[in-house]
Write a protein that holds these residues in place. Structure first.
Motif, PDB file in Angstrom:
ATOM      1  N   ALA A 166     -10.788   0.371   7.281  1.00 42.42           N
ATOM      2  CA  ALA A 166     -10.615  -0.560   8.402  1.00 42.42           C
ATOM      3  C   ALA A 166     -10.487   0.225   9.715  1.00 42.42           C
ATOM      4  O   ALA A 166     -11.040  -0.161  10.749  1.00 42.42           O
ATOM      5  N   LEU A 167      -9.763   1.340   9.665  1.00 43.48           N
ATOM      6  CA  LEU A 167      -9.641   2.190  10.855  1.00 43.48           C
ATOM      7  C   LEU A 167     -10.999   2.763  11.248  1.00 43.48           C
ATOM      8  O   LEU A 167     -11.383   2.750  12.416  1.00 43.48           O
ATOM      9  N   LYS A 168     -11.691   3.281  10.246  1.00 44.79           N
ATOM     10  CA  LYS A 168     -13.013   3.864  10.492  1.00 44.79           C
ATOM     11  C   LYS A 168     -13.932   2.827  11.151  1.00 44.79           C
ATOM     12  O   LYS A 168     -14.666   3.129  12.101  1.00 44.79           O
ATOM     13  N   ALA A 183      -6.855  -2.617  13.135  1.00 44.25           N
ATOM     14  CA  ALA A 183      -7.169  -2.272  11.742  1.00 44.25           C
ATOM     15  C   ALA A 183      -6.017  -2.669  10.816  1.00 44.25           C
ATOM     16  O   ALA A 183      -6.225  -3.131   9.703  1.00 44.25           O
ATOM     17  N   TRP A 242      -7.381  -0.134  18.641  1.00 46.82           N
ATOM     18  CA  TRP A 242      -8.204  -0.147  17.420  1.00 46.82           C
ATOM     19  C   TRP A 242      -7.304   0.025  16.192  1.00 46.82           C
ATOM     20  O   TRP A 242      -7.503  -0.633  15.170  1.00 46.82           O
ATOM     21  N   VAL A 293     -13.944   8.334   4.606  1.00 50.69           N
ATOM     22  CA  VAL A 293     -13.579   7.210   3.744  1.00 50.69           C
ATOM     23  C   VAL A 293     -14.737   6.242   3.531  1.00 50.69           C
ATOM     24  O   VAL A 293     -14.645   5.349   2.697  1.00 50.69           O
ATOM     25  N   LEU A 342      -3.760  11.090  13.302  1.00 56.37           N
ATOM     26  CA  LEU A 342      -4.910  10.454  12.670  1.00 56.37           C
ATOM     27  C   LEU A 342      -6.128  11.385  12.658  1.00 56.37           C
ATOM     28  O   LEU A 342      -6.957  11.327  11.758  1.00 56.37           O
ATOM     29  N   ARG A 399     -13.157   0.355  13.041  1.00 57.18           N
ATOM     30  CA  ARG A 399     -12.812   0.115  14.448  1.00 57.18           C
ATOM     31  C   ARG A 399     -13.205   1.296  15.326  1.00 57.18           C
ATOM     32  O   ARG A 399     -13.680   1.120  16.443  1.00 57.18           O
ATOM     33  N   PHE A 400     -12.938   2.508  14.801  1.00 53.43           N
ATOM     34  CA  PHE A 400     -13.189   3.708  15.602  1.00 53.43           C
ATOM     35  C   PHE A 400     -14.678   4.047  15.679  1.00 53.43           C
ATOM     36  O   PHE A 400     -15.108   4.703  16.622  1.00 53.43           O
ATOM     37  N   SER A 455      -9.381  14.458   9.554  1.00 56.29           N
ATOM     38  CA  SER A 455     -10.289  13.307   9.567  1.00 56.29           C
ATOM     39  C   SER A 455     -11.753  13.718   9.405  1.00 56.29           C
ATOM     40  O   SER A 455     -12.641  12.872   9.431  1.00 56.29           O
ATOM     41  N   VAL A 497       0.847  -1.196   0.000  1.00 56.30           N
ATOM     42  CA  VAL A 497       0.000   0.000   0.000  1.00 56.30           C
ATOM     43  C   VAL A 497       0.884   1.247   0.000  1.00 56.30           C
ATOM     44  O   VAL A 497       1.921   1.267   0.652  1.00 56.30           O
ATOM     45  N   ARG A 545      -6.893   6.221  -4.562  1.00 58.45           N
ATOM     46  CA  ARG A 545      -5.706   5.888  -3.761  1.00 58.45           C
ATOM     47  C   ARG A 545      -5.753   4.414  -3.385  1.00 58.45           C
ATOM     48  O   ARG A 545      -6.818   3.806  -3.343  1.00 58.45           O
ATOM     49  N   SER A 546      -4.577   3.885  -3.044  1.00 59.91           N
ATOM     50  CA  SER A 546      -4.529   2.464  -2.677  1.00 59.91           C
ATOM     51  C   SER A 546      -4.721   2.248  -1.182  1.00 59.91           C
ATOM     52  O   SER A 546      -4.811   1.113  -0.728  1.00 59.91           O
ATOM     53  N   ASP A 547      -4.772   3.342  -0.406  1.00 61.94           N
ATOM     54  CA  ASP A 547      -4.842   3.145   1.051  1.00 61.94           C
ATOM     55  C   ASP A 547      -6.229   3.398   1.643  1.00 61.94           C
ATOM     56  O   ASP A 547      -6.388   3.402   2.867  1.00 61.94           O
ATOM     57  N   LEU A 562      -7.447   0.558   3.939  1.00 61.12           N
ATOM     58  CA  LEU A 562      -6.836   0.612   5.269  1.00 61.12           C
ATOM     59  C   LEU A 562      -7.539   1.676   6.128  1.00 61.12           C
ATOM     60  O   LEU A 562      -7.798   1.487   7.317  1.00 61.12           O
ATOM     61  N   MET A 563      -7.843   2.805   5.479  1.00 64.44           N
ATOM     62  CA  MET A 563      -8.559   3.870   6.199  1.00 64.44           C
ATOM     63  C   MET A 563      -9.949   3.398   6.612  1.00 64.44           C
ATOM     64  O   MET A 563     -10.419   3.700   7.711  1.00 64.44           O
ATOM     65  N   SER A 599     -14.789  12.302  11.363  1.00 57.69           N
ATOM     66  CA  SER A 599     -15.330  10.963  11.122  1.00 57.69           C
ATOM     67  C   SER A 599     -14.759   9.908  12.062  1.00 57.69           C
ATOM     68  O   SER A 599     -15.134   8.747  11.990  1.00 57.69           O
ATOM     69  N   LEU A 600     -13.839  10.301  12.955  1.00 62.53           N
ATOM     70  CA  LEU A 600     -13.245   9.337  13.894  1.00 62.53           C
ATOM     71  C   LEU A 600     -13.542   9.663  15.351  1.00 62.53           C
ATOM     72  O   LEU A 600     -13.335   8.838  16.231  1.00 62.53           O
TER      73      LEU A 600
END
Lengths: 484, 469
Positions: free
Chosen positions: B445-447, A457, A453, B462, B202, B449-450, B206, A190, B437-439, B442-443, B209-210
């Motif tokens: 996945a964070l969202k 992730a 968290w 995201v 982070l 969890r949060f 944001s 990534v 974007r390629s990430d 991953l973002m 959104s977190l």
């Protein structure tokens, strides 16, 4: 526990272990996998001195190889421990549960130097000083220059969010990383951040920097360059008391001056340095400030005058200005030699890394002396005074278990005191293994939960550099310690 | 407890009941139900279910806990200046306004830190700081209105980012109410702090959104002893490129280096009495610090400008300097004058490609028949694009969408990206807001969890209308 004289049967591999090694060799080539006990031993420790044996050490040469190794480890349920030069000071590269050490030393290419756009792209195994040596003739620098820069790699600097003596003005590593290529725990590649600024979405670059190899493995780093300043003015200010030195620091900052460097050394350090490198440091002074201002030439004489006046106001004994490059080098040699020189005083030393708000530094240094004296130990202090980051060096005999235990205890007491004064557990060395159980001193359960968290992730299966940063609490450590 | 509302229609009764229930959780904080008073808090055509004005982090916690139980979206609100930024809000929710949280909690000049509640406007903080000869070097154009919390959530910046960089370099501590309703705190009063993950980073950009940012500790810097700004008019891209290369490659340490095309620089040119031609580029270059260094830098930068072929150069100090920068701050409003709307976009490019992007923008503007203006933080490669929408007809909107699409492709070819920052709602649904974007996964996945229930500003981050690479 294994004895040092014999190979404890590690060569008698299980079939699963043999298959793993063959697969690793197929990815990176036979010469780039280590699995003999003696070789593994070399990757079982870092600068903290603890030892744990990994199952294998691999030396990938490309992003694809890193990804393939990580896919394999993911499938096999093996931990991955990324490693640069192993200079870290918090146990961050210890393979606590065995697993595969991903040694990034071969990923050491500087891929792109673009001074017009103030950036470089490098692989993580490039040694910090090697990059500096490429950049300096062009008139540029990568601002983070930790004391370990001769050996430590940029990937390691990123993993630990390394600092150094220029952070007050120039910031720490995270302030100079624009983006990176990451390989995630499952082998996925990534791009985060960018070569350009203001990327949309979350600042994953900022999250991964300083995550101690627990979130992802970096394979390319896009770094910000800083123009070298036109000129420097370095000076030493010699004080009779710590309080005077501390007040001078406060007054300099309050006068609107942001020095590039503002380092404090106390009497035990000055003596040790002078005995070892003879750079003319006073050995009878309580504290010396090494101050360096940098920038536009026309400004520096004026700033040096202001600084001298503020030191006078605080009863300075003497202010020495470096008049030549050689004099400047002498001052830096003394400062950079501080750590090595204390090794002459006692057989070993333990370096602590705590940070307090700048205004509490003198109070903290006095507490350090008290904590250490109470335990009948010797200490010298080097501090990045401008940013409140102190490095007490406790000198002791590591062959004496009782003294060693007292050193451990003093270290914890010092860190607890830093937190009590509004500071933090680590300014630049990281949490690793050493400080993970102290995390609840600094963070509430909710704050730690939010960090977990992030870990979940990135690495839901917990494969990357396990048992670091987060407190384990009562649970026992799974891998046996290696004794030599 | 007080609930302010208007005469209820049948449809609003349930909204009013919600507001009452919400108010019962708070001890005296104001709550607005649906109706006229809460209409200004409409986001992406979604009128709020309720608007609440907590006065402390604890009250924010209580509101979030309530919303979580009721499974209702939560929309943090600073001063509302950037609610159009990012992908559009997907569902209506409870607006959590931080307008009553404007306290300067701590000013520690010895440590050069200030701790503020998130609702404090940026300029109000600067006014607290100025008597102490310090400032917070994040200076977005709308700093008189935008709040510190909002600046963090949107990663706002201004001209001083050239010398001082951006929020990620000045945010030392942060308190955030998480989606669970719990308060988490990261960082503190020290410049160096590497304990645990840096969740401060982070939260920057944001878009709420977190979590909801409730207070922040920011780093302060000394105010310059003296300052001066050079205003210059450069006749074409070649002279601009030469000057830019020379300035940025030199030892000089400009605080800011702003570039404007003639439409964006019109007010400034008028103030300085310049007659401009359509290919002119207007620049502001400022220097700050101690007297001797400022004098020398102004002298050398002037020489560079003249050598490159500048048509006009003026050195501005004191009142004239302030007025020149005031012109810069008004650009968006000036460009919008007489238009029915604006599409505001931002390109981020390698510094050396800013000129090429300028050429592309002119060509695409003509081709798509859209009047465009642009400004750039020229030393950072960050370009703001203003496309003027002259009517609300589909044709005009389609032209703007075509322009945005062209700029996206062009910016990527130049090694950067282009995104749409603000646009009328009708256009936002058609225009891809963020670059591929390629990430993003991953973002996400964070969202997840949060914010597992997806209640924090749903759709605006995201989890919204964005495309993976």
């Amino acid at each position: 526990m294994h004895a040092a004289t014999e190979d404890p049967g590690r060569t008698a591999r299980s079939p699963a272990q043999g298959r793993l090694l063959r697969e690793l060799e197929a990815i990176v080539g036979k010469g780039n996998v280590l699995s003999r006990w003696r070789d593994l031993l070399a990757y079982s420790y870092d600068a903290t001195g603890e030892r744990r044996l990994p199952d294998a050490v691999v030396f990938p040469d490309s992003t694809e190889q890193v990804s393939a190794v990580m896919k394999l480890a993911f499938r096999e349920g093996r931990p991955i421990i990324p490693r640069g030069a192993g200079t870290n000071l918090s146990g961050g590269t210890l393979p606590l549960r065995g697993g595969i050490v991903l040694a990034l030393a071969r990923l050491n290419r500087v891929l792109e130097v673009d001074t017009a756009n103030l950036r470089v792209v490098v692989e993580p195994g490039v040694v910090n000083l090697d990059l500096q040596n490429v950049l300096a003739p062009l008139g540029y620098t990568f601002a983070p220059d930790p004391a370990s820069q001769k050996a430590s790699t940029l990937g390691g600097n990123v993993g630990e969010d390394a600092g150094g003596p220029h952070c007050l003005k120039y910031g720490v590593t995270t302030n100079h990383v624009l983006g990176m290529e990451l390989v995630l725990a499952d082998g996925q590649v990534v791009q985060v951040g960018g070569p350009v600024e203001d990327n949309p979405g979350f600042d994953l670059t900022g999250l991964v920097v300083g995550s101690e190899g627990t979130l992802a493995v970096t394979t390319k780093l896009s770094l910000r360059l800083t123009r070298l300043p036109e000129a420097y003015q370095t000076m030493l200010a010699v004080f009779e008391t710590l309080e005077d030195a501390g007040q001078a620091v406060a007054d300099i900052i309050a006068a609107g001056i942001v020095p590039g460097t503002l380092e404090l050394m106390d009497k035990p350090i000055l003596r040790a340095v002078e005995e070892s490198v003879h750079v003319g440091f006073p050995t009878d002074a309580e504290a010396v400030l090494m101050i360096e201002v940098d920038g536009i030439r026309d400004d520096l004489a004026h700033q040096a005058e202001r600084i001298s006046a503020l030191c006078q106001q605080n009863h300075v004994r003497e202010v020495r200005l470096a008049r030549t490059a050689a004099e400047r080098d002498g001052m830096w040699t003394g400062r950079r030699g501080a750590f090595g020189s204390v090794a002459r005083v006692r057989p070993a030393y333990r370096q602590q890394d705590g940070t307090v708000p700048r205004t509490r530094l003198v109070e903290m240094l006095k507490r350090v002396r008290q904590i250490v004296a109470e335990r009948n130990l010797m200490v010298g202090n080097v501090a990045h005074a401008g940013d409140g980051n102190l490095h007490p060096l406790i000198m002791y005999d590591d062959a004496d278990p009782d003294e060693t235990a007292r050193v451990e205890e003093a270290g914890k007491a010092i860190l607890a005191e830093c937190v009590r004064l509004g500071g933090t557990l680590t300014g630049e060395h990281g949490i690793g293994v050493e400080k993970r159980e102290l995390m609840p001193l600094l963070f509430t359960e909710q704050s730690l939960q939010a960090m977990k968290w992030a870990k979940e992730a990135f690495d839901p299966a917990g494969r990357l550099n396990p048992d670091k940063i987060f407190p384990l609490g009562g649970s026992t450590q799974p891998a046996a310690e290696v004794t030599l | 407890m007080s609930v302010m509302g208007n005469a209820l229609t049948g449809d609003q009764a349930s909204g009013m009941e919600l507001a009452l229930r919400l108010a019962s959780r708070l001890d005296g904080s104001e709550v607005l139900g649906p109706g006229e008073a809460s209409a200004p808090y409409t986001v992406a055509a979604h009128p709020p279910l309720a608007v609440v004005f907590p006065r402390s982090a604890e009250e924010v916690s209580a509101v979030v806990a309530f919303a979580r139980e009721a499974k209702l979206p939560i929309i943090p609100w600073g001063s509302g200046t950037h609610q159009e930024m990012g992908p559009p809000l997907a569902r209506p929710g409870i607006i959590v306004s931080l307008e009553r949280m404007q306290t300067l909690l701590d000013l520690d000049i010895g440590n050069m830190t200030a701790e503020v509640q998130a609702g404090l406007p940026n300029k109000a903080l600067q006014d607290h700081l100025a008597p102490h000869r310090v400032w917070f070097p994040v200076d977005p154009p709308d700093w008189d209105r935008s709040t510190i919390g909002g600046n963090i959530a949107t990663n706002a910046s201004g001209p001083s980012r050239l010398r001082y960089r951006t929020l990620r370099d000045h945010l030392m501590g942060l308190s955030v109410v998480l989606s669970t309703g719990e308060l988490a705190t990261f960082g503190g009063k020290t410049v160096k702090n590497v304990a645990g993950y840096d969740l401060r980073k982070l939260m920057i950009g944001s878009l709420g959104s977190l979590g909801i940012i409730t207070s922040a500790i920011v780093r302060l810097w000394p105010l310059s002893e003296t300052s001066a700004t050079l205003a210059a008019r450069l006749p074409n891209e070649e002279t601009f490129a030469q000057f830019s290369r020379q300035l940025l490659g030199s030892y000089l340490l400009p605080n800011a280096f702003e570039r404007m095309d003639v439409r964006a620089g019109a007010d400034l040119a008028r103030y300085l009495g310049w007659t401009v031609s359509s290919t002119d580029l207007v620049c502001l270059v400022s220097f700050g610090g101690f007297q001797a260094a400022v004098e020398r830098q102004v002298r050398e930068a002037t020489e560079m400008l003249l050598a490159a072929g500048a048509a006009s150069v003026e050195m501005l100090e004191a009142g004239r300097e302030a007025e020149a920068w005031a012109c810069w701050r008004r650009i968006e409003q000036s460009v919008a004058r007489g238009a029915v709307g604006l599409l505001v976009g931002r390109a981020s490019l390698p510094v050396s490609r800013v000129g090429e992007f300028g050429v592309l923008l002119r060509a695409l503007g003509a081709q798509c028949d859209v009047a465009v203006a642009s400004t750039a933080h020229a030393g950072n490669g960050v370009v703001s694009v203003y496309a003027v929408l002259e009517s609300e007809c589909t044709w005009s909107l389609a032209n703007a969408a075509a322009l945005a699409a062209g700029l996206r492709v062009g910016a990527e070819r130049l090694g950067g990206f282009f995104l749409v920052e603000k646009a009328p709602d009708s256009l936002r649904s058609e225009t891809t807001i963020w670059p591929r974007r390629s990430d993003y996964s991953l973002m996400r996945a964070l969202k997840a969890r949060f914010d597992p229930d997806g209640l924090l500003n749903p759709g605006r981050g995201v989890d919204g209308a964005i495309q993976d690479a």
